[in-house]
Design an enzyme around this catalytic site. Structure first.
Site, PDB file in Angstrom:
ATOM      1  N   ASP A 308    -110.418  34.484 -10.027  1.00  0.00           N
ATOM      2  CA  ASP A 308    -111.169  35.713  -9.632  1.00  0.00           C
ATOM      3  C   ASP A 308    -110.628  36.816 -10.800  1.00  0.00           C
ATOM      4  O   ASP A 308    -109.886  36.585 -11.550  1.00  0.00           O
ATOM      5  CB  ASP A 308    -110.447  36.093  -8.466  1.00  0.00           C
ATOM      6  CG  ASP A 308    -110.620  37.607  -8.026  1.00  0.00           C
ATOM      7  OD1 ASP A 308    -111.795  37.936  -7.963  1.00  0.00           O
ATOM      8  OD2 ASP A 308    -109.905  38.574  -7.700  1.00  0.00           O
ATOM      9  N   ASP A 505    -106.464  36.760  -5.531  1.00  0.00           N
ATOM     10  CA  ASP A 505    -105.646  37.656  -4.736  1.00  0.00           C
ATOM     11  C   ASP A 505    -106.346  38.152  -3.798  1.00  0.00           C
ATOM     12  O   ASP A 505    -105.563  38.981  -2.622  1.00  0.00           O
ATOM     13  CB  ASP A 505    -105.189  38.703  -5.604  1.00  0.00           C
ATOM     14  CG  ASP A 505    -105.920  39.647  -5.937  1.00  0.00           C
ATOM     15  OD1 ASP A 505    -107.153  39.387  -6.348  1.00  0.00           O
ATOM     16  OD2 ASP A 505    -105.689  40.766  -5.950  1.00  0.00           O
ATOM     17  N   ASP A 509    -111.490  36.223  -1.698  1.00  0.00           N
ATOM     18  CA  ASP A 509    -111.069  34.971  -2.336  1.00  0.00           C
ATOM     19  C   ASP A 509    -110.733  33.940  -1.662  1.00  0.00           C
ATOM     20  O   ASP A 509    -110.595  32.526  -2.217  1.00  0.00           O
ATOM     21  CB  ASP A 509    -110.059  35.337  -3.470  1.00  0.00           C
ATOM     22  CG  ASP A 509    -110.484  36.250  -4.610  1.00  0.00           C
ATOM     23  OD1 ASP A 509    -111.660  36.190  -4.795  1.00  0.00           O
ATOM     24  OD2 ASP A 509    -109.365  36.911  -4.950  1.00  0.00           O
TER      25      ASP A 509
END
Length: 612
Positions: A308, A505, A509
């Protein structure tokens, strides 16, 4: 029944050792029959325990290698090789005791987490402080945390505090947190008493989540252990074949017994789970919670990393990177007014502006503040009416922003821009960027060194900033503007190229973390949904722990496989010697005991550091 079995397991090594010693004393005194009885009795006791375990395995549909040990003990007694029988019994009982010791040592750090679970909280009630169970804390309670106590629930500090966060993060030095900062349950108060406003119940707090992860890790049966079981079945077939062949070739049943004795497979059935438990414990000591041996094995095999962007490779909060003032205003004044107003904002860019403003000078408290979500805010700062926000807010207010010049050029080229107006006049623009984390580049280099073949970003952010971050970090591919569902699709596509590891995080995600072969959540700062979906959780906001976790996993897997191969190889070599008639049962039993100890101690190396 289980209590009786556990007691017998603990008592068996003592009984065998006592019988062995007394039997030698009886033999030296010329009492051969007494010596035989003293050796046979403990051997039968251990054989009964092994028989029960073997029968239980059969009922579960498995044919365990305990059969080899059982046949070796029974064969020794029937053939009058009583000393060999009691030595084999000691080997089996000692191996079980060593397994218990190894498991206890390996789980020491994980058990320490459970043992530190807070049970009591001190709540301010009507001007007094009352002790209540930690489970009775509700959101909004004002708590007192005394020196040396573990924080019972997640909360916000009412005072500055010095905290020892090593139990969760592995960081050895205490850290200082300020009033208003978020604090996680499970950290230790290393300073004076402080007040805490509960923001979660005990069950919903960080420490309870860690304990749940630990419990899941200990319950899971590692796939590599199942692999060892499959190898063990093949080993059982080879052993029985060699045993029968040696008997038929020599006509001597004692030679077949010697083969059984050296084939007793303690290293095969103990070394792999011991190594994996040690690896999980080692990772926990470094602030990385792994949800089981299966996750550890997949982490060891990963060769494609998916990231991410926001909050993982970047800081997650924009920081000020530029400031341009229009004629009639100074940059320092524009920053002071904007930062003073942004102190009361909840917008994502506010923290960056306020941080820069505080570093530049003293701020004042604004009044009559009005914030329009998604647009900006306005209020009175001293005697000035100040407005901070995006271009749409100024258009709505009828304030014309400059369309050319250096201020407009800088604003149009920035990742994020906050325009500032003072008393109805445009005053300047503040540009912000979500900066790349300082530890992102070292992580990328470490993963390359570890042999990762492909590094990919999966981001929901706009293509321009995502491409900038990807180019600066040297990633192999960047996919931007992805929805959670699209992230899942990309993660599944990357699985066609190898074993994928996803690091994220945020709540968005979580699906991709679950879709990858192994998901790693930034638990120190991320969403609970991401931590639940991931199989590995970083309890420290440091990316270098990702590469460290991979290194620990690879070393653990190498040691586990090494233990399997070494145990089987040494046993097969001894079987060959025994089948040729050069290794009698007693000597074979002593040799196999040495193999057992060596292989299991090798598995314990996974607890420590060192190279692969």
């Amino acid at each position: 029944m289980m209590g009786w079995r556990a007691g017998l397991r603990r008592l068996a090594p003592v009984v065998v050792g006592l019988g062995l010693g007394l039997g030698f004393a009886a033999r030296l005194a010329g009492q051969e029959r007494l010596a035989a009885g003293l050796w046979i009795a403990p051997a039968i006791l251990v054989a009964a325990e092994v028989a029960v375990d073997f029968a239980a395995g059969l009922l579960r549909g498995g044919l365990g290698v305990d059969l080899i040990a059982l046949l070796a003990i029974i064969g020794s007694i029937l053939l009058g090789q009583n000393l060999a029988g009691v030595i084999i019994a000691g080997m089996v009982a000692g191996g079980a005791a060593l397994e218990d010791y190894a498991g206890a040592r390996a789980r020491r750090e994980l058990a320490a987490l459970v043992g530190r679970t807070p049970t009591t909280a001190h709540r301010h009630t009507d001007g007094t402080i009352e002790d209540i169970p930690a489970g009775a804390v509700v959101i909004g309670d004002n708590l007192l945390v005394k020196p040396g106590e573990v924080v019972p629930v997640d909360g916000a500090l009412g005072d500055a505090a010095t905290l020892d966060e090593s139990a969760l993060t592995g960081e050895p030095l205490p850290v200082t947190r300020h009033a208003g900062d978020a604090v996680r349950s499970g950290v230790l108060n290393a300073g004076g008493p402080f007040s805490l406003r509960a923001t979660a119940t005990a069950d919903a707090s960080t420490y309870a989540a860690v304990i749940r992860l630990v419990a899941a890790a200990e319950r899971e049966r590692p796939p590599m252990a199942r692999l060892a079981d499959r190898w063990a079945l093949g080993f059982l077939g080879v052993t029985l074949t060699v045993c029968i062949a040696a008997w038929l070739a020599s006509g001597d049943p004692v030679r077949a017994l010697a083969v059984l004795v050296v084939a007793t497979p303690c290293p095969l059935i103990l070394a792999t789970p011991v190594a994996l438990i040690c690896g999980i414990s080692r990772a926990a000591g470094r602030g990385v919670i792994v949800k089981g041996g299966g996750a550890l094995e997949r982490l060891a095999r990963a060769d494609i990393a998916l990231f991410d962007k926001t909050g993982t490779l970047t800081a997650g909060t924009p920081s000020m990177t530029g400031l341009a003032a229009l004629d009639g205003f100074s940059p320092a004044e524009v920053l002071r007014l904007a930062a003073s107003l942004e102190q009361v904002s909840q917008h994502g860019v506010a923290e960056g502006i306020v941080t820069a403003g505080r570093a530049a000078g003293r701020l004042v408290t604004p009044v009559n503040v009005t914030e329009t979500p998604g647009l900006g805010l306005s209020g009175l700062v001293g005697a000035d009416q100040v407005m901070v926000g995006g271009a749409r807010m100024f258009e709505t207010a009828g304030i014309s922003l400059p369309q050319d010049g250096h201020v407009a050029a800088r604003a149009n080229g920035a990742e994020a821009t906050a325009w500032v107006a003072v008393n109805g006049q445009p005053a300047g623009a503040i540009t912000l960027t979500d900066a790349i984390r300082p530890d992102a580049r070292p992580l990328i280099a470490s993963l390359r060194n570890l042999g990762f073949r492909r590094l990919v970003m999966l981001s929901g952010d706009r293509p321009e900033p995502a491409a900038r971050v990807g180019a600066e970090l040297g990633l192999d591919a960047v996919y931007a503007a992805l929805s959670p569902a699209e992230k899942i699709g990309r993660a599944r596509e990357e699985r066609a190229h190898g074993i994928t590891m996803m690091i994220g995080d945020g709540i968005n995600d979580a699906p991709a973390l679950a879709a990858a072969d192994i998901g790693i959540a930034m638990g120190a700062r991320g969403a609970a949904a991401a931590a639940e979906a991931a199989e590995v959780v970083l309890m420290l906001d440091r990316l270098d722990r990702v590469a460290e976790a991979v290194s620990i996993a690879r070393r653990t897997r190498f040691i586990a496989l090494q233990s399997i191969v070494a145990g089987m190889g040494l046993s097969m070599l001894a079987m060959t010697v025994a089948a040729a008639g050069y290794l009698p049962p007693v000597a074979g039993a002593l040799l196999q005991e040495a193999i057992d100890v060596a292989v299991i101690l090798n598995a314990l190396r996974a607890l420590g550091g060192g190279g692969r």
